[in-house]
Every structure is written in C-alpha cells, then in structure tokens.
Design an enzyme around this catalytic site. Sequence first.
Site, PDB file in Angstrom:
ATOM      1  N   ASP A 257       0.676  -1.243   0.096  1.00  0.00           N
ATOM      2  CA  ASP A 257      -0.416   0.106  -0.154  1.00  0.00           C
ATOM      3  C   ASP A 257       1.394   1.098   0.310  1.00  0.00           C
ATOM      4  O   ASP A 257       1.582   1.429  -1.052  1.00  0.00           O
ATOM      5  CB  ASP A 257      -1.108  -0.249   1.253  1.00  0.00           C
ATOM      6  CG  ASP A 257      -1.652   0.805   0.892  1.00  0.00           C
ATOM      7  OD1 ASP A 257      -2.002   1.834  -0.117  1.00  0.00           O
ATOM      8  OD2 ASP A 257      -2.372   1.725   2.242  1.00  0.00           O
TER       9      ASP A 257
ATOM     10  N   PHE B 232     -10.614  -1.084  -0.259  1.00  0.00           N
ATOM     11  CA  PHE B 232      -9.861  -1.599   0.637  1.00  0.00           C
ATOM     12  C   PHE B 232     -10.508  -2.672   0.772  1.00  0.00           C
ATOM     13  O   PHE B 232     -11.461  -3.397   0.451  1.00  0.00           O
ATOM     14  CB  PHE B 232     -10.030  -1.398   2.418  1.00  0.00           C
ATOM     15  CG  PHE B 232      -9.503  -2.068   3.733  1.00  0.00           C
ATOM     16  CD1 PHE B 232      -8.474  -1.694   4.049  1.00  0.00           C
ATOM     17  CD2 PHE B 232     -10.107  -3.111   3.813  1.00  0.00           C
ATOM     18  CE1 PHE B 232      -7.824  -2.174   4.906  1.00  0.00           C
ATOM     19  CE2 PHE B 232      -9.609  -3.387   5.045  1.00  0.00           C
ATOM     20  CZ  PHE B 232      -8.020  -2.673   5.370  1.00  0.00           C
ATOM     21  N   VAL B 233     -10.040  -4.154   0.105  1.00  0.00           N
ATOM     22  CA  VAL B 233      -9.945  -5.741   0.434  1.00  0.00           C
ATOM     23  C   VAL B 233      -9.308  -6.115   1.268  1.00  0.00           C
ATOM     24  O   VAL B 233      -8.579  -6.316   2.133  1.00  0.00           O
ATOM     25  CB  VAL B 233      -8.750  -5.705  -1.344  1.00  0.00           C
ATOM     26  CG1 VAL B 233      -9.404  -4.857  -2.102  1.00  0.00           C
ATOM     27  CG2 VAL B 233      -7.126  -5.682  -1.414  1.00  0.00           C
TER      28      VAL B 233
ATOM     29  N   ASP C 188      -7.286  -9.059   6.192  1.00  0.00           N
ATOM     30  CA  ASP C 188      -8.098  -8.663   6.782  1.00  0.00           C
ATOM     31  C   ASP C 188      -9.141  -7.589   6.875  1.00  0.00           C
ATOM     32  O   ASP C 188      -8.587  -6.250   6.364  1.00  0.00           O
ATOM     33  CB  ASP C 188      -7.630  -8.861   8.372  1.00  0.00           C
ATOM     34  CG  ASP C 188      -6.939  -8.142   8.880  1.00  0.00           C
ATOM     35  OD1 ASP C 188      -6.201  -7.591   8.643  1.00  0.00           O
ATOM     36  OD2 ASP C 188      -7.414  -7.767  10.348  1.00  0.00           O
TER      37      ASP C 188
ATOM     38  N   ARG D 267     -10.319 -13.578   7.107  1.00  0.00           N
ATOM     39  CA  ARG D 267      -9.283 -13.793   6.277  1.00  0.00           C
ATOM     40  C   ARG D 267      -9.536 -15.129   5.077  1.00  0.00           C
ATOM     41  O   ARG D 267      -8.576 -15.380   4.801  1.00  0.00           O
ATOM     42  CB  ARG D 267      -7.933 -14.018   7.099  1.00  0.00           C
ATOM     43  CG  ARG D 267      -7.622 -12.761   7.930  1.00  0.00           C
ATOM     44  CD  ARG D 267      -5.997 -13.113   9.113  1.00  0.00           C
ATOM     45  NE  ARG D 267      -5.819 -12.080   9.475  1.00  0.00           N
ATOM     46  CZ  ARG D 267      -5.252 -10.968   9.350  1.00  0.00           C
ATOM     47  NH1 ARG D 267      -4.985 -11.145   8.553  1.00  0.00           N
ATOM     48  NH2 ARG D 267      -4.928 -10.275  10.066  1.00  0.00           N
TER      49      ARG D 267
HETATM   50  P1  IMP Z   1       1.750  -0.843   3.381  1.00  0.00           P
HETATM   51  O1  IMP Z   1       2.877  -0.711   4.839  1.00  0.00           O
HETATM   52  O2  IMP Z   1       0.758   0.587   3.583  1.00  0.00           O
HETATM   53  O3  IMP Z   1       2.409  -0.918   1.992  1.00  0.00           O
HETATM   54  O4  IMP Z   1       0.740  -1.954   3.855  1.00  0.00           O
HETATM   55  C1  IMP Z   1       1.406  -2.771   4.101  1.00  0.00           C
HETATM   56  C2  IMP Z   1       0.681  -3.647   5.405  1.00  0.00           C
HETATM   57  O5  IMP Z   1      -1.218  -3.398   5.529  1.00  0.00           O
HETATM   58  C3  IMP Z   1      -0.515  -4.550   3.898  1.00  0.00           C
HETATM   59  O6  IMP Z   1       0.552  -6.444   5.042  1.00  0.00           O
HETATM   60  C4  IMP Z   1      -1.641  -5.012   4.958  1.00  0.00           C
HETATM   61  O7  IMP Z   1      -0.995  -6.050   6.643  1.00  0.00           O
HETATM   62  C5  IMP Z   1      -2.217  -4.230   5.635  1.00  0.00           C
HETATM   63  N1  IMP Z   1      -2.838  -3.191   4.022  1.00  0.00           N
HETATM   64  C6  IMP Z   1      -2.659  -2.329   3.504  1.00  0.00           C
HETATM   65  N2  IMP Z   1      -4.297  -2.169   2.909  1.00  0.00           N
HETATM   66  C7  IMP Z   1      -4.832  -3.002   2.918  1.00  0.00           C
HETATM   67  C8  IMP Z   1      -5.880  -3.959   2.393  1.00  0.00           C
HETATM   68  O8  IMP Z   1      -6.738  -2.685   1.631  1.00  0.00           O
HETATM   69  N3  IMP Z   1      -6.545  -4.590   3.505  1.00  0.00           N
HETATM   70  C9  IMP Z   1      -5.893  -5.463   3.685  1.00  0.00           C
HETATM   71  N4  IMP Z   1      -4.716  -4.788   4.669  1.00  0.00           N
HETATM   72  C10 IMP Z   1      -4.311  -3.656   3.866  1.00  0.00           C
END
Ligand code: IMP
Length: 191
Positions: free
Chosen positions: A113, A163-164, A170, A176
Amino acid sequence: MNDTLSPLPESVRGDISRVLIRREQIAEAVGRLAAEIFAACGARELAVAGVLTGSLIFLADLIRELPMRMRLDVVSVSSYGGAATRPGPMRFELPPAADLRGRDVLIVDDILDTGRTLAALRDLIGRMAPASLHSCVLLAKQRADLPDRIEADFVGFRIPDAFVVGYGLDYNGLYRNLPDVCVLHRPGAPR
Ligand code: IMP
Ligand code: MG
C-alpha cells in the site's frame, strides 16, 4: 450481488461489496509468480520470509509452486506509538534461528500500500547481508499520490486504491478465510 458470493453466509455477504479477484485468477497468478521467481532466482536454495498474518494463505500456495530447496521463516510486524495521523516506527520479529546472511532471500507479503512495511523490512534484512534480496506481493495498490513508493520485484495484481479483504487479508481481524479477494463495504457506508 455477485454469484461468487452466494456460498457465503448472509452475515458475511452483507459486508462485501464485490469480488475483485476470483480464486481461479489468484491461482493462475500464483503459478505465474512462481515461474517469474524461479526464472530470476534459479534453482539455488531460497530463504523465504513471509510477513504475518496477511501473507499466510498466499505464502502457503506460492511456496508449493516453487521447486527449489527452501527455508521458510515468518516475520511478525507491529507498529507502535506514533501520533494519530502518523504511524509510529515498525518493529519486526524474526525467529532467532533465521540466519539470512549469505542467503538468497525472498520477502513475501500480501499487499503493498504505502510501501512502509516492505521498505522497512528490506532495510532490516538488507543489514543482515543476504546474498540477494527479492520481494513478492500478491497485490499492489495503485497510489498515484505516492509516486516514489517502493515497488516489489514480483507483483500478482495491480489493484485500485480500495480496501480489500479475503485470501489472507483482514479488516479488524475478520474475513481472512474468504477464498477470493473482495472489496469491503466502506465501514459505515450505506449498503
Ligand atoms: P503498507 O506498509 O502501507 O505498504 O501496508 C502494507 C500492510 O498494510 C499490508 O501488509 C497489510 O497488512 C495492510 N493493508 C494495506 N492495505 C490493505 C487492504 O486493503 N486490506 C487489508 N490489509 C491492508
Ligand atoms: Mg501485513
């Protein structure tokens, strides 16, 4: 309502707005990713570091498509402190026996993300002096607002910024177990 959702109990179906990626498409992407990883990393022994908890199901499917000798470790991530608008520093827990020095390491996570998780984990493992370091995510959100975001070496699907849940991902610990990647109704949004 999408037909794919029909086997789900009513209580779950009401929380999901649509199926974004069906299980058959996921399985196809897992096979493609495994072939890409094998082409890049070759038959050398691989040390896989799976990021808990979201990558669990993807990890289980992906490693069974990879034929090389392999070690598997799981990493847990916690983010602590920080102001309400800015998340605090991240803490990773790797098993003490995970010795990644000199190994060909593959980080596996569910979704990219902001890229904070992957960037921090790459830094941490990079300091352990691996022979090589690659990363694989099932999903990468398109974030036009973050043009300098870190990218993963292997990406299953690029998805819109929604958001997925499902296939390991989850919302508040739920969903999950859904076999497809689904878009959640915006919490509080009218159905
Ligand atoms: P980042 O550090 O912002 O890249 O986010 C990564 C982590 O955020 C992932 O490993 C997920 O655990 C969580 N995450 C980000 N977007 C989503 C989503 O749409 N659904 C569920 N978990 C998410
Ligand atoms: Mg995660």
